[in-house]
Design an enzyme around this catalytic site. Structure first.
Site, PDB file in Angstrom:
ATOM      1  N   ASP A   8       0.874  -1.178   0.000  1.00 51.86           N
ATOM      2  CA  ASP A   8       0.000   0.000   0.000  1.00 51.86           C
ATOM      3  C   ASP A   8       0.906   1.222   0.000  1.00 51.86           C
ATOM      4  O   ASP A   8       2.106   1.121   0.262  1.00 51.86           O
ATOM      5  CB  ASP A   8      -0.903  -0.012   1.248  1.00 51.86           C
ATOM      6  CG  ASP A   8      -1.752   1.252   1.349  1.00 51.86           C
ATOM      7  OD1 ASP A   8      -2.295   1.691   0.316  1.00 51.86           O
ATOM      8  OD2 ASP A   8      -1.855   1.840   2.452  1.00 51.86           O
ATOM      9  N   SER A   9       0.313   2.386  -0.229  1.00 48.82           N
ATOM     10  CA  SER A   9       1.086   3.623  -0.171  1.00 48.82           C
ATOM     11  C   SER A   9       1.569   3.893   1.260  1.00 48.82           C
ATOM     12  O   SER A   9       2.515   4.653   1.457  1.00 48.82           O
ATOM     13  CB  SER A   9       0.219   4.778  -0.645  1.00 48.82           C
ATOM     14  OG  SER A   9      -0.990   4.819   0.093  1.00 48.82           O
ATOM     15  N   CYS A  71      -4.199  -1.136  -2.051  1.00 48.56           N
ATOM     16  CA  CYS A  71      -4.357   0.313  -2.149  1.00 48.56           C
ATOM     17  C   CYS A  71      -5.311   0.549  -3.314  1.00 48.56           C
ATOM     18  O   CYS A  71      -5.091   0.024  -4.415  1.00 48.56           O
ATOM     19  CB  CYS A  71      -2.999   0.947  -2.433  1.00 48.56           C
ATOM     20  SG  CYS A  71      -3.063   2.697  -2.843  1.00 48.56           S
ATOM     21  N   GLU A 150      -5.737   9.650   9.579  1.00 47.44           N
ATOM     22  CA  GLU A 150      -4.360   9.561  10.077  1.00 47.44           C
ATOM     23  C   GLU A 150      -4.142  10.443  11.307  1.00 47.44           C
ATOM     24  O   GLU A 150      -3.315  10.148  12.154  1.00 47.44           O
ATOM     25  CB  GLU A 150      -3.376   9.887   8.947  1.00 47.44           C
ATOM     26  CG  GLU A 150      -3.472   8.813   7.871  1.00 47.44           C
ATOM     27  CD  GLU A 150      -2.391   8.848   6.813  1.00 47.44           C
ATOM     28  OE1 GLU A 150      -1.559   9.775   6.819  1.00 47.44           O
ATOM     29  OE2 GLU A 150      -2.405   7.933   5.973  1.00 47.44           O
ATOM     30  N   CYS A 182     -11.413   3.309  -0.571  1.00 46.11           N
ATOM     31  CA  CYS A 182     -10.116   3.791  -0.091  1.00 46.11           C
ATOM     32  C   CYS A 182      -9.831   3.061   1.207  1.00 46.11           C
ATOM     33  O   CYS A 182     -10.735   2.867   2.033  1.00 46.11           O
ATOM     34  CB  CYS A 182     -10.174   5.302   0.149  1.00 46.11           C
ATOM     35  SG  CYS A 182      -8.685   5.960   0.929  1.00 46.11           S
ATOM     36  N   HIS A 184      -8.591   3.865   3.921  1.00 49.39           N
ATOM     37  CA  HIS A 184      -8.824   4.550   5.200  1.00 49.39           C
ATOM     38  C   HIS A 184     -10.304   4.674   5.580  1.00 49.39           C
ATOM     39  O   HIS A 184     -10.634   4.870   6.743  1.00 49.39           O
ATOM     40  CB  HIS A 184      -8.252   5.971   5.145  1.00 49.39           C
ATOM     41  CG  HIS A 184      -6.755   6.032   5.130  1.00 49.39           C
ATOM     42  ND1 HIS A 184      -6.000   5.347   4.209  1.00 49.39           N
ATOM     43  CD2 HIS A 184      -5.879   6.696   5.922  1.00 49.39           C
ATOM     44  CE1 HIS A 184      -4.714   5.602   4.434  1.00 49.39           C
ATOM     45  NE2 HIS A 184      -4.621   6.419   5.465  1.00 49.39           N
TER      46      HIS A 184
HETATM   47  N1  DGL Z   1      -4.120   3.833   0.180  1.00 51.85           N
HETATM   48  C1  DGL Z   1      -4.735   4.896  -0.574  1.00 51.85           C
HETATM   49  C2  DGL Z   1      -5.986   4.342  -1.276  1.00 51.85           C
HETATM   50  O1  DGL Z   1      -6.572   3.368  -0.859  1.00 51.85           O
HETATM   51  C3  DGL Z   1      -5.091   6.076   0.294  1.00 51.85           C
HETATM   52  C4  DGL Z   1      -3.914   6.867   0.773  1.00 51.85           C
HETATM   53  C5  DGL Z   1      -3.142   7.541  -0.345  1.00 51.85           C
HETATM   54  O2  DGL Z   1      -3.662   8.498  -0.976  1.00 51.85           O
HETATM   55  O3  DGL Z   1      -2.029   7.104  -0.612  1.00 51.85           O
HETATM   56  O4  DGL Z   1      -6.393   4.875  -2.266  1.00 51.85           O
END
Ligand code: DGL
Length: 263
Positions: A8-9, A71, A150, A182, A184
């Site tokens: 993931d990012s 992600c 976050e 997403c 989050h």
């Molecule tokens: N993990 C990213 C997503 O699910 C969210 C966080 C980011 O923008 O990197 O799209």
């Protein structure tokens, strides 16, 4: 012993990792969070594709048998382009969520929320239409949701008011099902549910993604036969920040997070 690779990012993919660990307790996991380059949600398609390829190459060096792109932004932009270029099976978070949403909707109006990149890519919309062309899709980017989560702002007037603004088009379209597109957003479920109303079904694809991983591994006879998997966590920056946020995403602090260079 080979592992399931997850990237993931940053920390968000831990919501998916948690489900994979729950459903596949005997599997070894290698998680990579690209914390040096987060967020992906505001980056261009080309950049997200490049980062995703680099992350996959890193995971392949860790002897992984399957890769899960945990992600939504990377799954939207990169997966359609790269998925057939590697020998290991690669699965993303879009298709499992789409299947569940198309199955759940009664009035054939589905809402999709995600980062700017995910919404811009229209990957959710394309996949929903492929499965059922009659479904009307209303999509909205909710870029402030990621920093809210976050920072631990999971409720309160500010978050509610932003959510009301972002979700207005979905309410106006009368959607009965909404994909939390997403990593989050599952943490903001109570706020999103309150704004949309209790009858709207919220789809969080993590469970389905884990189920899909299990299905692929068992059909390819690749499940680990040993007992009790080992879990490794790597990040490209700031392991302390990652460990402390893990508490929110996984329900426990991670103590064994390693920083890697040159991903
Ligand atoms: N993990 C990213 C997503 O699910 C969210 C966080 C980011 O923008 O990197 O799209």
């Amino acid at each position: 012993m080979s592992s399931i690779g997850i990237f993931d990012s940053g920390v968000g993919g831990l919501t998916v990792a948690k489900e994979i660990i729950l459903q596949l307790p005997n599997e070894n996991i290698v998680y990579f969070g690209d914390t040096a380059r987060v967020p992906y949600g505001i980056k261009s398609r080309q950049t997200v594709i490049r980062f995703s390829i680099e992350n996959i190459l890193f995971l392949l060096k860790q002897d992984v048998k399957l890769i899960c792109v945990a992600c939504n932004t990377a799954s939207s932009f990169a997966l359609p382009v790269i998925k057939n270029h590697f020998r290991a099976p690669i699965i993303g978070v879009i298709t499992p969520g789409v299947r569940e949403a198309v199955y759940a909707t009664q009035n054939k109006r589905i809402g999709v929320i995600g980062t700017k990149g995910t919404i811009k890519s229209r990957t959710y919309e394309t996949e929903i239409k492929q499965l059922d062309p009659k479904v009307k899709v209303t999509a909205a980017a909710c870029p402030l949701f990621v920093p809210f989560v976050e920072e631990g702002w999971l409720k309160g007037e500010v978050v509610m008011s932003v959510a009301r603004t972002y979700l207005k088009p979905l309410c106006a379209a009368g959607v009965d099902t909404v994909i939390l597109g997403c990593t989050h957003y599952p943490l903001l479920k109570p706020v999103i549910q309150e704004v949309l109303g209790k009858n709207v079904i919220l789809i969080d694809s993590a469970k389905q993604v884990a189920f899909e991983v299990k299905k692929i591994l068992s059909s390819e006879d690749m499940l680990n036969r040993g007992k009790g998997g080992r879990h490794k966590y790597y990040v490209s920056d700031n392991p302390e920040w990652f460990s402390s946020l893990a508490q929110r995403f996984m329900g426990r602090k991670l103590t064994n997070v390693k920083k890697v260079d040159n991903v």
